[in-house]
Enzyme design. Sequence first.
Site, short mmCIF file in Angstrom:
data_model
loop_
_atom_site.label_atom_id
_atom_site.label_comp_id
_atom_site.label_asym_id
_atom_site.label_seq_id
_atom_site.Cartn_x
_atom_site.Cartn_y
_atom_site.Cartn_z
N ASN A 34 -23.22 -48.92 12.65
CA ASN A 34 -24.60 -49.25 12.28
C ASN A 34 -24.51 -50.28 11.16
O ASN A 34 -24.22 -49.94 10.03
CB ASN A 34 -25.31 -47.96 11.81
CG ASN A 34 -26.66 -48.25 11.18
OD1 ASN A 34 -27.20 -49.35 11.32
ND2 ASN A 34 -27.19 -47.27 10.46
N LYS A 65 -26.77 -51.99 9.75
CA LYS A 65 -27.92 -52.05 8.84
C LYS A 65 -28.32 -53.52 8.63
O LYS A 65 -28.27 -54.31 9.56
CB LYS A 65 -27.59 -51.32 7.54
CG LYS A 65 -27.06 -49.91 7.81
CD LYS A 65 -26.95 -49.04 6.61
CE LYS A 65 -26.43 -47.66 7.04
NZ LYS A 65 -26.33 -46.72 5.96
N HIS A 94 -32.98 -42.75 11.99
CA HIS A 94 -32.05 -42.90 10.86
C HIS A 94 -32.77 -42.54 9.57
O HIS A 94 -33.95 -42.88 9.40
CB HIS A 94 -31.50 -44.33 10.80
CG HIS A 94 -30.36 -44.42 9.84
ND1 HIS A 94 -30.54 -44.49 8.49
CD2 HIS A 94 -29.01 -44.38 10.03
CE1 HIS A 94 -29.36 -44.51 7.89
NE2 HIS A 94 -28.42 -44.44 8.80
N GLU A 130 -32.76 -43.76 6.71
CA GLU A 130 -33.35 -44.89 5.97
C GLU A 130 -34.69 -45.29 6.57
O GLU A 130 -35.61 -45.71 5.86
CB GLU A 130 -32.35 -46.06 5.93
CG GLU A 130 -31.20 -45.76 4.96
CD GLU A 130 -29.88 -46.45 5.27
OE1 GLU A 130 -29.85 -47.39 6.08
OE2 GLU A 130 -28.87 -46.02 4.69
N GLY A 162 -23.53 -43.64 2.53
CA GLY A 162 -23.31 -44.75 1.60
C GLY A 162 -22.96 -44.31 0.19
O GLY A 162 -23.00 -45.11 -0.75
N GLU A 201 -26.25 -36.69 10.13
CA GLU A 201 -26.00 -37.52 8.95
C GLU A 201 -26.67 -36.92 7.72
O GLU A 201 -27.85 -37.22 7.45
CB GLU A 201 -26.55 -38.93 9.17
CG GLU A 201 -25.89 -39.66 10.32
CD GLU A 201 -25.98 -41.16 10.11
OE1 GLU A 201 -24.93 -41.80 10.15
OE2 GLU A 201 -27.08 -41.67 9.88
N SER A 259 -20.37 -41.76 5.13
CA SER A 259 -19.12 -42.10 4.45
C SER A 259 -17.87 -41.83 5.29
O SER A 259 -16.85 -41.39 4.76
CB SER A 259 -19.05 -41.40 3.08
OG SER A 259 -20.11 -41.83 2.25
P1 PGA Z 1 -22.16 -44.99 5.76
O1 PGA Z 1 -23.52 -45.01 6.60
O2 PGA Z 1 -21.02 -44.86 6.76
O3 PGA Z 1 -22.14 -46.29 5.02
O4 PGA Z 1 -22.22 -43.79 4.86
C1 PGA Z 1 -23.69 -44.18 7.71
C2 PGA Z 1 -25.05 -44.41 8.35
O5 PGA Z 1 -26.04 -44.60 7.62
O6 PGA Z 1 -25.18 -44.39 9.59
#
Ligand code: PGA
Length: 255
Positions: free
Chosen positions: A9, A11, A94, A96, A172, A166, A213
């Site tokens: 992903n 982003k 997601h 976010e 992140g 997640e 992560s």
């Molecule tokens: P990350 O993000 O691997 O940077 O923690 C995962 C995601 O948001 O799908």
Amino acid sequence: MRTPIIAGNWKMHKTPAEAAAFVRELVPPLAAFDDVERVVCPPFLAIPAVSAALKGTPVKVGAQDVHFEDQGAYTGRISPTMLQGYVEYIIVGHSECRRDLGHTDEIVNKKARAALAHGFKPIIAVGESLEQNEAGQTESFVSAQVRGAYAGIPAVEVMNTVCAYEPIWAIGTGRSASAQIANDIIGGVIRKTLSDLYGDEVAKHIRIQYGGSVKPDNMAEYIAMPDIDGALVGGAALNVDSFVDLVRITSETLA
Ligand code: PGA
């Protein structure tokens, strides 16, 4: 039984030119790992360039979101019909998007159903916040998110979905859920909820990823777990070497 799936992903990273150059570099080292489904999810604007660059290769393309209507007065949005021919997967729910765009369980459900209706495979993301986790609400919250997202999706279509666990506090942050905890939630809450909804036989065929992560140095621990079928990866998917490592480690661990 379940083909592992590693999805990047991206982003809000990479211009169309950067994205196309990136995937051209990515394809040759990924070609060896046909036992792993490999997916990249660029920003909308880069999707046509990435899709063209990946045509005829085993690497698949996904979108990061979709609107549930085919067209209309929805400024700034992208519809399922616009994505047709470009992507196979679409991430919905997601955290976010839930946080920044107000995507509720009901909206996530509409997106998942619209994606399925147009022949896409939704990657349905769920996960609890730090406060919910610390208050001991993970199981009830995640189970309710799964029920909300899958409402009205018939058993014949459910095999075309992928679920992604997640935990928000792990995205992140560099602070990942331990492989054991992730497996317990994925098996004991998500797959259990899907089993309540669709029966055991169906539930054991649905792929469920962990996300938050994930990096080459923890990938093996996750993929070795019986209920974890891959990863949804942000940061570590933005670099060719680390994305290839995630796929290679997945393939080698399961071999
Ligand atoms: P990350 O993000 O691997 O940077 O923690 C995962 C995601 O948001 O799908």
